[in-house]
Design an enzyme around this catalytic site. Sequence first.
Site, short mmCIF file in Angstrom:
data_model
loop_
_atom_site.label_atom_id
_atom_site.label_comp_id
_atom_site.label_asym_id
_atom_site.label_seq_id
_atom_site.Cartn_x
_atom_site.Cartn_y
_atom_site.Cartn_z
N THR A 237 -20.86 -28.42 29.51
CA THR A 237 -22.25 -27.94 29.31
C THR A 237 -22.68 -28.07 27.86
OG1 THR A 237 -21.65 -25.63 28.93
CG2 THR A 237 -21.95 -26.31 31.23
N THR A 238 -21.88 -28.76 27.05
CA THR A 238 -22.26 -29.08 25.66
C THR A 238 -21.99 -30.57 25.45
OG1 THR A 238 -20.02 -28.51 24.90
CG2 THR A 238 -21.69 -26.77 24.76
N HIS B 231 -20.59 -17.80 26.80
CA HIS B 231 -22.02 -18.09 26.62
C HIS B 231 -22.75 -16.77 26.87
CE1 HIS B 231 -21.27 -22.49 26.88
NE2 HIS B 231 -20.31 -22.11 27.70
N HIS C 233 -15.90 -19.33 30.20
CA HIS C 233 -15.32 -20.57 30.72
C HIS C 233 -13.88 -20.70 30.25
CE1 HIS C 233 -19.65 -22.31 31.01
NE2 HIS C 233 -19.32 -21.60 32.06
N HIS D 295 -21.22 -22.77 17.57
CA HIS D 295 -22.00 -22.80 18.81
C HIS D 295 -21.63 -21.62 19.72
CE1 HIS D 295 -23.29 -26.81 17.77
NE2 HIS D 295 -22.06 -27.22 17.67
N HIS E 261 -14.03 -19.83 26.18
CA HIS E 261 -15.17 -19.54 25.32
C HIS E 261 -16.24 -18.86 26.17
CE1 HIS E 261 -16.08 -23.48 27.08
NE2 HIS E 261 -17.30 -22.98 27.18
N GLU F 95 -24.80 -19.39 32.01
CA GLU F 95 -25.23 -20.79 32.16
C GLU F 95 -25.54 -21.09 33.62
OE1 GLU F 95 -22.41 -23.37 29.80
OE2 GLU F 95 -24.28 -23.42 28.66
ZN LIG Z 1 -18.86 -23.31 28.35
#
Ligand SMILES: [Zn+2]
Length: 303
Positions: free
Chosen positions: A223-224, A117, A140, A88, A115, A127
């Site tokens: 957010t996942t 995005h 993040h 992901h 991680h 995000e």
């Molecule tokens: Zn994140």
Amino acid sequence: MAAFALWVFVFFVKFVSGADWCYQSQIACNGTCTGPDTWVTVSRLCDGRAQSPVNIVTKRALPDQRLTPLTFIGYQRTFHSRLTNNGHGVQLDLPASNVIKGGHLDAPYKALQLHLHWGKDGGPGSEHTIDGEKFPMEMHIVHMKEEHISLSEALRDPTGVAVLGFFFQESMSANKKFDPIISALKNIKRPTNSTTLKGVYLDMFTLPQSDMLKYFRYDGSLTTPDCAEAVIWTVFEEAIPLSRKQLAAFSALQFSDGKPMVKTYRPVQPLNSRQVYYSSSHVAAISTVLLITSVLLSVQAGR
Ligand SMILES: [Zn+2]
Ligand SMILES: *[C@@H]1O[C@H](CO)[C@@H](O)[C@H](O)[C@H]1NC(C)=O
């Protein structure tokens, strides 16, 4: 009968296995995965009232003097750690000796992982958004309250997790400090490839202290999936510079179906009854300096 077997299979994949959630960008090529609009079928928490990310409307953010500068402990200590393409995104495991406190957090929080995005080839990919603006990437750094022994335990505590969110912006020159991550990406093209980063420290990937005084704070979620509403969010206003080429390097990673790993973000969620706060201790500090200066000047003028 065959149709029923297929239905059972689809039902199993979608609702029982729970492992096949995906981003919007993956749906076009992979009709069977569960995109953000239906993550609620993976975890009912994704339908909650305090979800992340959100659009931050700066003129509605409430200045809060309690949002003092954060203290970063261990962020200058080098470590060796695993960088993984987890299917992901890309994640760097972090030693728990990295700790944040202060900034109106109710306890010290220890680091777990960071991680990112991102968008497509350096295009919009953050995000959170600021007044509707999407940045090319967002990092993040995930921490959990020191008393917890696992993330799953922390996620059952409404303030169990503290995530630091950093935006990126495109710059003319490359940001050398990110080279260890970016040059390692070529080794982890496919899920679940991983590689070891050597001699890195967290301060390499954050901002100068003086650029971390201004931040937004609100209560939200992962957010996942499973979207647990256990996150104290700190989103810094200042963005980290990366060149277009550095930003685009992330698009060379691949999802498990072999397609480019791009647009790895959840759409913004309704704020509902939540308030976003803005750190203003630096504003107070600056006005104190101005006040002292003007007093000194008037004393001098009076002499
Ligand atoms: Zn994140
Ligand atoms: C990366 O993952 C792919 C697909 O699972 C695998 O074939 C390949 O050997 C892995 N590469 C490395 C360097 O581990």
